[in-house]
Write a protein that holds these residues in place. Sequence first.
Motif, PDB file in Angstrom:
ATOM      1  N   TYR A 421      28.055  13.518   9.817  1.00  0.00           N
ATOM      2  CA  TYR A 421      27.069  12.758  10.595  1.00  0.00           C
ATOM      3  C   TYR A 421      26.858  13.377  11.973  1.00  0.00           C
ATOM      4  O   TYR A 421      27.794  13.882  12.600  1.00  0.00           O
ATOM      5  N   ASP A 422      25.615  13.309  12.406  1.00  0.00           N
ATOM      6  CA  ASP A 422      25.261  13.743  13.759  1.00  0.00           C
ATOM      7  C   ASP A 422      24.025  12.957  14.166  1.00  0.00           C
ATOM      8  O   ASP A 422      23.369  12.317  13.338  1.00  0.00           O
ATOM      9  N   ASN A 423      23.697  12.972  15.440  1.00  0.00           N
ATOM     10  CA  ASN A 423      22.470  12.307  15.890  1.00  0.00           C
ATOM     11  C   ASN A 423      21.792  13.164  16.953  1.00  0.00           C
ATOM     12  O   ASN A 423      22.387  14.094  17.497  1.00  0.00           O
ATOM     13  N   SER A 424      20.527  12.849  17.214  1.00  0.00           N
ATOM     14  CA  SER A 424      19.757  13.639  18.167  1.00  0.00           C
ATOM     15  C   SER A 424      18.691  12.772  18.817  1.00  0.00           C
ATOM     16  O   SER A 424      18.062  11.943  18.156  1.00  0.00           O
ATOM     17  N   HIS A 425      18.486  12.952  20.124  1.00  0.00           N
ATOM     18  CA  HIS A 425      17.419  12.277  20.867  1.00  0.00           C
ATOM     19  C   HIS A 425      17.277  12.976  22.213  1.00  0.00           C
ATOM     20  O   HIS A 425      18.111  13.807  22.592  1.00  0.00           O
ATOM     21  N   ILE A 426      16.198  12.682  22.921  1.00  0.00           N
ATOM     22  CA  ILE A 426      16.014  13.184  24.283  1.00  0.00           C
ATOM     23  C   ILE A 426      15.787  11.989  25.188  1.00  0.00           C
ATOM     24  O   ILE A 426      14.750  11.322  25.094  1.00  0.00           O
ATOM     25  N   MET A 427      16.765  11.681  26.005  1.00  0.00           N
ATOM     26  CA  MET A 427      16.683  10.549  26.931  1.00  0.00           C
ATOM     27  C   MET A 427      16.300   9.270  26.205  1.00  0.00           C
ATOM     28  O   MET A 427      15.511   8.456  26.671  1.00  0.00           O
ATOM     29  N   GLY A 428      16.871   9.093  25.001  1.00  0.00           N
ATOM     30  CA  GLY A 428      16.615   7.882  24.246  1.00  0.00           C
ATOM     31  C   GLY A 428      15.320   7.884  23.459  1.00  0.00           C
ATOM     32  O   GLY A 428      15.042   6.932  22.734  1.00  0.00           O
ATOM     33  N   LEU A 494      33.080  13.125   8.085  1.00  0.00           N
ATOM     34  CA  LEU A 494      33.213  14.091   9.165  1.00  0.00           C
ATOM     35  C   LEU A 494      32.192  13.755  10.247  1.00  0.00           C
ATOM     36  O   LEU A 494      30.987  13.725   9.986  1.00  0.00           O
ATOM     37  N   ILE A 495      32.669  13.483  11.441  1.00  0.00           N
ATOM     38  CA  ILE A 495      31.815  13.078  12.556  1.00  0.00           C
ATOM     39  C   ILE A 495      31.728  14.211  13.568  1.00  0.00           C
ATOM     40  O   ILE A 495      32.753  14.755  13.988  1.00  0.00           O
ATOM     41  N   ASP A 496      30.503  14.558  13.951  1.00  0.00           N
ATOM     42  CA  ASP A 496      30.325  15.573  14.983  1.00  0.00           C
ATOM     43  C   ASP A 496      30.518  14.902  16.342  1.00  0.00           C
ATOM     44  O   ASP A 496      29.665  14.159  16.816  1.00  0.00           O
ATOM     45  N   GLY A 497      31.660  15.146  16.964  1.00  0.00           N
ATOM     46  CA  GLY A 497      31.955  14.528  18.252  1.00  0.00           C
ATOM     47  C   GLY A 497      33.448  14.490  18.499  1.00  0.00           C
ATOM     48  O   GLY A 497      34.247  14.955  17.676  1.00  0.00           O
ATOM     49  N   GLY A 498      33.820  13.912  19.617  1.00  0.00           N
ATOM     50  CA  GLY A 498      35.217  13.859  19.996  1.00  0.00           C
ATOM     51  C   GLY A 498      35.837  12.495  19.769  1.00  0.00           C
ATOM     52  O   GLY A 498      35.429  11.726  18.895  1.00  0.00           O
ATOM     53  N   LEU A 499      36.814  12.171  20.630  1.00  0.00           N
ATOM     54  CA  LEU A 499      37.558  10.931  20.475  1.00  0.00           C
ATOM     55  C   LEU A 499      36.664   9.706  20.643  1.00  0.00           C
ATOM     56  O   LEU A 499      36.847   8.698  19.956  1.00  0.00           O
ATOM     57  N   GLY A 500      35.664   9.786  21.533  1.00  0.00           N
ATOM     58  CA  GLY A 500      34.775   8.643  21.731  1.00  0.00           C
ATOM     59  C   GLY A 500      33.983   8.324  20.478  1.00  0.00           C
ATOM     60  O   GLY A 500      33.879   7.153  20.071  1.00  0.00           O
ATOM     61  N   VAL A 551      39.029  27.449   6.080  1.00  0.00           N
ATOM     62  CA  VAL A 551      38.722  26.013   6.081  1.00  0.00           C
ATOM     63  C   VAL A 551      38.008  25.631   7.370  1.00  0.00           C
ATOM     64  O   VAL A 551      37.065  24.824   7.360  1.00  0.00           O
ATOM     65  N   LEU A 552      38.430  26.195   8.491  1.00  0.00           N
ATOM     66  CA  LEU A 552      37.761  25.933   9.763  1.00  0.00           C
ATOM     67  C   LEU A 552      36.306  26.397   9.699  1.00  0.00           C
ATOM     68  O   LEU A 552      35.399  25.692  10.142  1.00  0.00           O
ATOM     69  N   TYR A 553      36.100  27.586   9.131  1.00  0.00           N
ATOM     70  CA  TYR A 553      34.737  28.100   9.003  1.00  0.00           C
ATOM     71  C   TYR A 553      33.884  27.175   8.143  1.00  0.00           C
ATOM     72  O   TYR A 553      32.721  26.916   8.445  1.00  0.00           O
ATOM     73  N   TYR A 554      34.469  26.635   7.065  1.00  0.00           N
ATOM     74  CA  TYR A 554      33.734  25.723   6.181  1.00  0.00           C
ATOM     75  C   TYR A 554      33.376  24.435   6.918  1.00  0.00           C
ATOM     76  O   TYR A 554      32.247  23.939   6.812  1.00  0.00           O
ATOM     77  N   LEU A 555      34.313  23.897   7.676  1.00  0.00           N
ATOM     78  CA  LEU A 555      34.049  22.671   8.435  1.00  0.00           C
ATOM     79  C   LEU A 555      32.990  22.916   9.513  1.00  0.00           C
ATOM     80  O   LEU A 555      32.161  22.044   9.803  1.00  0.00           O
ATOM     81  N   GLN A 556      33.007  24.097  10.106  1.00  0.00           N
ATOM     82  CA  GLN A 556      31.959  24.452  11.075  1.00  0.00           C
ATOM     83  C   GLN A 556      30.589  24.494  10.410  1.00  0.00           C
ATOM     84  O   GLN A 556      29.596  24.032  10.989  1.00  0.00           O
ATOM     85  N   ARG A 557      30.533  25.018   9.193  1.00  0.00           N
ATOM     86  CA  ARG A 557      29.258  25.051   8.463  1.00  0.00           C
ATOM     87  C   ARG A 557      28.741  23.648   8.209  1.00  0.00           C
ATOM     88  O   ARG A 557      27.539  23.382   8.338  1.00  0.00           O
ATOM     89  N   LEU A 558      29.628  22.741   7.831  1.00  0.00           N
ATOM     90  CA  LEU A 558      29.218  21.356   7.611  1.00  0.00           C
ATOM     91  C   LEU A 558      28.682  20.749   8.906  1.00  0.00           C
ATOM     92  O   LEU A 558      27.623  20.106   8.922  1.00  0.00           O
ATOM     93  N   ARG A 559      29.426  20.959   9.995  1.00  0.00           N
ATOM     94  CA  ARG A 559      29.016  20.419  11.289  1.00  0.00           C
ATOM     95  C   ARG A 559      27.681  21.022  11.739  1.00  0.00           C
ATOM     96  O   ARG A 559      26.777  20.311  12.190  1.00  0.00           O
ATOM     97  N   ASP A 560      27.529  22.336  11.578  1.00  0.00           N
ATOM     98  CA  ASP A 560      26.297  23.002  12.008  1.00  0.00           C
ATOM     99  C   ASP A 560      25.100  22.583  11.160  1.00  0.00           C
ATOM    100  O   ASP A 560      23.976  22.483  11.659  1.00  0.00           O
ATOM    101  N   GLU A 561      25.324  22.344   9.859  1.00  0.00           N
ATOM    102  CA  GLU A 561      24.230  21.879   9.003  1.00  0.00           C
ATOM    103  C   GLU A 561      23.767  20.482   9.421  1.00  0.00           C
ATOM    104  O   GLU A 561      22.565  20.194   9.456  1.00  0.00           O
ATOM    105  N   ALA A 562      24.716  19.614   9.772  1.00  0.00           N
ATOM    106  CA  ALA A 562      24.349  18.285  10.258  1.00  0.00           C
ATOM    107  C   ALA A 562      23.582  18.389  11.572  1.00  0.00           C
ATOM    108  O   ALA A 562      22.593  17.674  11.795  1.00  0.00           O
ATOM    109  N   HIS A 563      24.016  19.286  12.447  1.00  0.00           N
ATOM    110  CA  HIS A 563      23.331  19.473  13.726  1.00  0.00           C
ATOM    111  C   HIS A 563      21.913  20.005  13.504  1.00  0.00           C
ATOM    112  O   HIS A 563      20.959  19.526  14.130  1.00  0.00           O
ATOM    113  N   ARG A 564      21.773  20.979  12.602  1.00  0.00           N
ATOM    114  CA  ARG A 564      20.443  21.517  12.300  1.00  0.00           C
ATOM    115  C   ARG A 564      19.520  20.435  11.758  1.00  0.00           C
ATOM    116  O   ARG A 564      18.358  20.312  12.171  1.00  0.00           O
TER     117      ARG A 564
END
Length: 648
Positions: A421-428, A494-500, A551-564
């Motif tokens: 999961y990921d999300n995107s916006h510009i100033m709401g 898998l969440i794109d983000g940190g502890l928050g 495995v790290l590279y694979y997880l990065q691909r998942l994260r980058d695909e969600a970001h894209r």
Amino acid sequence: MTDLLNAGAHVQDAAFEVAVPAQKALCGPDAIREALKTIPFSPGVYRMLGAKGEVLYVGKALSLKKRVSSYTRTNQLPERLRRMVSLTVSMEIVITRTEADALLLEANYIKRMKPRFNILLRDDKSYPWLMLTENHDYAQITKQRGKPVKGATYWGPFANAWAVNQTLNLVQRTFLLRSCSDAIFNSRTRPCLLYQIKRCSAPCVDRISKDDYSELVMQARQFLSGKNTELQQQLATEMERASEAMEYERAAAIRDRIRGFANMQNSGTVNPSSIDNADVVAIWQTAGETCIQVFFIRASRNNGNRAFYPVHAEDETPSDVLSAFLIQFYDNKPPPPSILVNCDLSEQKLLQDALSIRLGQKVEINRPQRGERKDVIEHATLNAREALERKLAENTGQRKLLEGVAKVFGLSETPQRIETYDNSHIMGQAPYGVMVVGGPEGFNKRAYRKYSIKGPVAPGDDFGMMREVMRRRFAKGASVTGESRPEDWPDLLLIDGGLGQYNAVKGVLDELGVTDIVMVAIAKGPDRDAGREWFFMEGRAPFQLPPRDPVLYYLQRLRDEAHRFAITTHRAGRSKALTKSELDDVPGIGAALKKALLNHFGSAKSVKQASLEELKAVAGISSETAVSIYGRFHPEWVREESRTALNP
């Protein structure tokens, strides 16, 4: 083409459905015996239903009663069918006129209902066709997908867009037919670039007469219909006559068409001269997996090929898989008069009869034994084998990565579905959350989801967006756990983000009572440096993986695909919002009235400021519509009018 695609529709008209539920307390063979009391000996289709009403299996039979009764003898059934019978609680049947009609209806049901115990063809794409319009003085040649257009002639299908584009480009170069829409054609005042590069004869500005253009259309139709020899002789004779009459420019133009014609004949990897219109279908099985290659041969030209990977049990034979594939494959498209295969089929005569009903003329299925046809089927078999070997190699690498993911995050089993999961916006503005799905076969793009954020989002409130997405994703099935949990729930979140972000999502899942999904947040490292990501999950301190870990590279691909996917979705939503007008929210205002208002007033702001009388003066705007528009932008006037009506 319309008649071909609708062929066989009478099967639905000639059939009628009968529900034969068993007693609620019964299941398995007992439920089937109870249903048999009302099942006739007629030909038709039967459906086995599970406890939730889901379709477990769809089958056809010449005699429904005899076929269904075989399921009560469980000691004679393979393990897969015994398991299916044990889950059956009721049955439904559809009676048809013939067994061939039943076969067609069975294929339609299987593709629509996707029963878990049937052989399934995952083919949800529409195939491109070459379309020649017939309702215009200057016919248009273009590609077409989906619903047929009335008043057009079709050639195809083609395996993919590349194949149809290649043919379209060559037809344009050879016969100089227009490909532009009628709207563009009618608005041209000078030739476009296609005329300059000799891919159009520019009928839009009268650079060619109507009769000469009609001659080009006739020649293109001849060629696409396979009348190659006749057309070639005609062009050669025409060129000689032009040369003798000293019309050298015309002779040169015909010469160029003959050269282009020769190029078209030589294009493609497989162009068998002995095969006119046929599909070449080859199957290959290895390690319980199957690949089926289909080559589309039309007018002795190769229209491309495509590989299919049907889903089936490991013990299914190539004969049964290929038979099931063919009837499902031609469920939504007309079959050719000839189909070449590389193995003998079960119930081949019945399959031919069913496809003949679909086409409206005789269809033959043959396994070539010699000559060019055998060479073609061997070529298709080689393609099927190599495609399956590539897929198995890719799946092996993917499986190792998923096993590594399970080890890193302490999963009890190899994950089959990972949602990122990921999300995107510009100033709401234009806020979107997205979900991408990965698994043993790579990214499953058909399972991707977009979530347009409905609640108010403060600038930078990623936590609020993520909370809304999680509620909308899991609220519906949150009360179901254990073995009955929804089938489309993930094994890993898998969440794109940190502890928050992790805490925000965990709070929602705890609130919904979802406790059986492993959740991990992936955050970029210092300076957002890829390779130094931090991972957050329950019961463990934040940790990192070695920079070169696959495995790290694979997880990065998942994260980058969600970001894209999130960025793409946000940009599309933002572009749509930029073109959206306040007039779009006025009831009864369509594209035509909106255009009339903007042409009259110049802008939506001017429409908003216009008086009621000014609105009524616009051509095409009735008094009722003017009142609706004025009231939309002047709510105080609506309230005053309402009070006046109540208290005259």
